[in-house]
Design an enzyme around this catalytic site. Sequence first.
Site, PDB file in Angstrom:
ATOM      1  CD  GLU A   1      -2.943  -0.480   0.285  1.00  0.00           C
ATOM      2  OE1 GLU A   1      -3.042  -0.113  -1.158  1.00  0.00           O
ATOM      3  OE2 GLU A   1      -3.809  -1.476   0.568  1.00  0.00           O
TER       4      GLU A   1
ATOM      5  N   GLY B   1     -16.488   5.293  -2.450  1.00  0.00           N
ATOM      6  CA  GLY B   1     -15.752   5.707  -1.290  1.00  0.00           C
ATOM      7  C   GLY B   1     -15.379   4.425  -0.179  1.00  0.00           C
TER       8      GLY B   1
ATOM      9  CG  ASP C   1      -6.177   2.239  -7.434  1.00  0.00           C
ATOM     10  OD1 ASP C   1      -5.579   1.445  -6.697  1.00  0.00           O
ATOM     11  OD2 ASP C   1      -6.665   3.404  -6.802  1.00  0.00           O
TER      12      ASP C   1
ATOM     13  CE1 TYR D   1      -2.892   7.595  -2.855  1.00  0.00           C
ATOM     14  CE2 TYR D   1      -2.055   9.524  -4.261  1.00  0.00           C
ATOM     15  CZ  TYR D   1      -2.396   8.111  -3.731  1.00  0.00           C
ATOM     16  OH  TYR D   1      -1.749   7.129  -4.420  1.00  0.00           O
TER      17      TYR D   1
HETATM   18  C1  GLA Z   1      -4.974   4.741  -3.877  1.00  0.00           C
HETATM   19  C2  GLA Z   1      -4.240   5.218  -5.044  1.00  0.00           C
HETATM   20  C3  GLA Z   1      -3.279   4.207  -5.408  1.00  0.00           C
HETATM   21  C4  GLA Z   1      -2.472   3.788  -4.473  1.00  0.00           C
HETATM   22  C5  GLA Z   1      -3.205   3.489  -3.268  1.00  0.00           C
HETATM   23  C6  GLA Z   1      -2.334   3.174  -1.933  1.00  0.00           C
HETATM   24  O1  GLA Z   1      -6.045   3.640  -4.018  1.00  0.00           O
HETATM   25  O2  GLA Z   1      -5.353   5.316  -6.086  1.00  0.00           O
HETATM   26  O3  GLA Z   1      -2.565   4.497  -6.612  1.00  0.00           O
HETATM   27  O4  GLA Z   1      -1.735   4.690  -4.157  1.00  0.00           O
HETATM   28  O5  GLA Z   1      -4.202   4.340  -2.792  1.00  0.00           O
HETATM   29  O6  GLA Z   1      -1.786   1.892  -2.217  1.00  0.00           O
END
Ligand code: GLA
Length: 378
Positions: free
Chosen positions: A33, A119, A169, A219
């Site tokens: 992550e 979400g 993702d 983020y």
């Molecule tokens: C979100 C982002 C991903 C990744 C995750 C954390 O989902 O879109 O690119 O950084 O957080 O692993």
Amino acid sequence: MIDTKHLQNVFSSRFGGNGIAFSAPGRINLIGEHTDYNGGFVFPGAVAQGITAVIRPNGTNTVNAYASDLQLAFSFPVEGEWQGPVASMYLYGVVRELQTAGVQVAGFDTVYGGDVPLGAGMSSSAALECCFAFALNDLFHGHLDRMTMARIGQATEHKYVGVKCGIMDQFASMHGRKGSLVRLDCRSGEYQYFPWNPDGYSLLLVNSCVKHELVGSPYNDRRASCERVAAAAGVATLRDCSWQQLEALRPTLSDEDYRRARYVLGEADRVKAVGDALEHNNYPEVGRQMYLTHNGLSHDYEVSCPELDFLVDEARRLGVTGARLMGGGFGGCTINLITNNIVPLFIQEVSRTYSDRFGVACNFIPVVIGDGARRLAL
Ligand code: GLA
């Protein structure tokens, strides 16, 4: 399951006739992550839930869209600048980025919707981007490969939504394969499928129902911390920063930046440990690493919240093999590696304790690993 028939009905009542249906999934991530934008490894899989779009070129220079779950209708010119509500910028961004990549996207009508809980940290936005990138590349005779389309989804987040996400993702949404997880090296782009069929275990998500929202969230601050430390170490990303380098730099870093980087380096070690453990079907070890990840995400990376910490503590108390928050954090789901025999008890207990503690219900989502973006049969 997404009700494609329903979307077709909405399409014909708004635009007349039928369109072609495409779908792309959300994702889970076993471990790794906040490693993607640090050039590291991730371990995602596509899920059965996704976004489906019914689309038909309309012979004009206008895109007419209807997001059926949001009941949001919008139109934009296929060329030129445009600004709409955030929810509409995903589609607009994908169209613009496809054009930049050389796909001659012309006007079309579309109705779309899905069953990825919004979400929940299961990447509903990547599913949306990948569904349209795949569909429009197909309908307008582009020749883009799946990795390029994944990057188009990521560029959309960066430029039109403002989230400086990594590639995980969109990669998972494009490359998912039924029954397999996939380990991606985010630096080289190489990946490897791992059949996921652990005897006696399941993956179960618990949605805290705290809305995770990366737009405008910290983020991007997390990413900025990592980039500062990488720059101080003289490397492109933290993937190339060793523990020795980090410790040597420590006096020059803010405590916060140091802890962010410590989490990232630790997570790189954990992904490796999980890869090794999987080769030996050592699920207790996989689970142990998941708990360690949660600890790092909560204390060093600081992307957890009381609800997610509570769900992980409950998992530990009830004998779940591994649990951690999943995805970007700040709400959303935990992912649990759980022996099948304790699933009913776990669900019963946590339903009760969570609502006693927070006054709201959480919900449970069994993970079924599905396929990546595709055209659906008529
Ligand atoms: C979100 C982002 C991903 C990744 C995750 C954390 O989902 O879109 O690119 O950084 O957080 O692993």
